[in-house]
Write an enzyme that holds these catalytic residues in place. Structure first.
Site, PDB file in Angstrom:
ATOM      1  N   HIS A 170      -1.116  18.494  34.315  1.00  0.00           N
ATOM      2  CA  HIS A 170      -0.889  17.260  33.559  1.00  0.00           C
ATOM      3  C   HIS A 170      -1.456  16.049  34.285  1.00  0.00           C
ATOM      4  O   HIS A 170      -1.338  15.925  35.505  1.00  0.00           O
ATOM      5  CB  HIS A 170       0.614  17.029  33.354  1.00  0.00           C
ATOM      6  CG  HIS A 170       1.240  17.888  32.307  1.00  0.00           C
ATOM      7  ND1 HIS A 170       1.462  19.237  32.478  1.00  0.00           N
ATOM      8  CD2 HIS A 170       1.713  17.584  31.067  1.00  0.00           C
ATOM      9  CE1 HIS A 170       2.045  19.726  31.400  1.00  0.00           C
ATOM     10  NE2 HIS A 170       2.200  18.744  30.523  1.00  0.00           N
ATOM     11  N   ASN A 202      -0.790  21.357  42.421  1.00  0.00           N
ATOM     12  CA  ASN A 202      -0.129  20.970  41.171  1.00  0.00           C
ATOM     13  C   ASN A 202       1.379  21.184  41.229  1.00  0.00           C
ATOM     14  O   ASN A 202       2.154  20.331  40.786  1.00  0.00           O
ATOM     15  CB  ASN A 202      -0.727  21.763  40.008  1.00  0.00           C
ATOM     16  CG  ASN A 202      -0.078  21.437  38.676  1.00  0.00           C
ATOM     17  OD1 ASN A 202       0.181  20.284  38.365  1.00  0.00           O
ATOM     18  ND2 ASN A 202       0.196  22.468  37.892  1.00  0.00           N
TER      19      ASN A 202
END
Length: 326
Positions: A170, A202
């Protein structure tokens, strides 16, 4: 005299034919344009379904003021567009870094890079009130899906990430948009994703940075966040610098070498403070403090080719990266 009369008649005839042809051409052009409007622009592309391909030059670029309303909400498009436009003005209070293929969602705004299939930048506006826990909002209900507002030629697909070894990372963090189920679901459009190293980045250090940004809402009344990819040069063995990055999937989705976050916090007495982070897209020891990734904001602007928060004069910032400005 007779010869002169014949010449005049021929010239007159040719002029009439030429003028008539011009008017006929303009009339045909007008009729064709009207037909295209009636057919949603499908005349010269009759063998191609372009009704839902806003990326074609025929349709131009979505402007920054245009709200992206997903197909599932078209019944309430008028209401949603109005509320989204108001929200966009809040999010982009201090300026747009660029106007290239802007998509305005209900709670974040992004500029899409059609060549790399990854956003140029994503903007968010956070407050303590908007981050309050809500048991009715669930990330587990969300699914990664292609962005229908992006032309199929230029969008990424889930299949691009499958087996690539990279996470769908994201840019606008899902955890920043739990005020409404629709908001968190929209963060799962692939236009908001970039290939990120999973373990060590991440799911770890990048996640730490996202949590840190959310924690700033306890200090500032408003927090503005701009996130995006970087493709930085590296000196090779021949002594020359090259920009090298991997691409994944059949759509050649670019894997950024680094990611940035530029954060502006606005205090209750309207003072503005900025922090700029750049992290390499690689495994990072979780013990490395986030302060190690602070960089001068202008270095990110030069690397990204963007001007962040251009409505804020730098001499109006009271702090940059935790240090008081002169």
């Amino acid at each position: 005299m007779k010869t002169l009369t014949n010449i005049i008649l021929k010239v007159s005839t040719l002029s009439t034919v030429g003028l008539g042809g011009w008017y006929l051409g303009k009339y045909s052009e007008k009729q064709q344009l009207n037909a295209e409007k009636r057919n949603n622009g499908a005349s010269i592309f009759s063998n191609v379904n372009i009704k839902n391909m806003p990326g074609l030059p025929l349709f131009g670029t979505v402007s920054a003021a245009t709200a992206f309303v997903p197909a599932e909400s078209e019944a309430n498009m008028g209401i949603k567009s109005s509320s989204t436009a108001t929200r966009v003005s809040e999010i982009m209070k201090y300026g747009f870094p660029g106007l290239d293929h802007v998509r305005s969602f209900e709670d974040f705004v992004l500029s899409y890079d059609r060549r790399n299939r990854v956003a140029h930048w994503v903007f968010e506006h956070l407050t303590k009130e908007r981050l309050q826990p809500n048991k009715e909002i669930s990330r587990s209900k969300c699914e990664f899906k292609p962005d229908p507002s992006i032309h199929p030629f230029f969008r990424s697909e889930n299949s691009d990430y499958k087996g690539s070894g990279y996470d769908r990372g994201h840019l606008a963090a899902a955890g920043n948009h739990k005020i409404d189920q629709r908001h968190i679901e929209q963060t799962f459009y692939l236009s908001n994703m970039a290939p990120q190293v999973g373990s060590g980045f991440n799911r770890d250090s990048w996640n730490r940075l996202e949590k840190y940004v959310r924690s700033l809402t306890k200090i500032y009344k408003d927090v503005y966040v701009c996130t995006g990819p970087l493709y930085l040069p590296r000196k090779e063995v021949d002594g020359k610098k090259y920009v090298r990055y991997e691409v994944i999937g059949v759509n050649h989705v670019a894997v950024p070498t680094h990611f940035y976050k530029i954060v502006v916090g606005e205090t209750h007495d309207s003072k503005l403070e900025m922090e700029a982070f750049v992290m390499p897209n690689t495994r990072i020891d979780d013990n490395v403090p986030l302060t190690n990734f602070l960089v001068p904001p202008e270095s990110v602007e030069r690397a990204a080719g963007l001007l962040f928060f251009d409505k804020i004069s730098r001499d109006k910032l009271s702090k940059i990266n935790g240090k008081k400005t002169a």
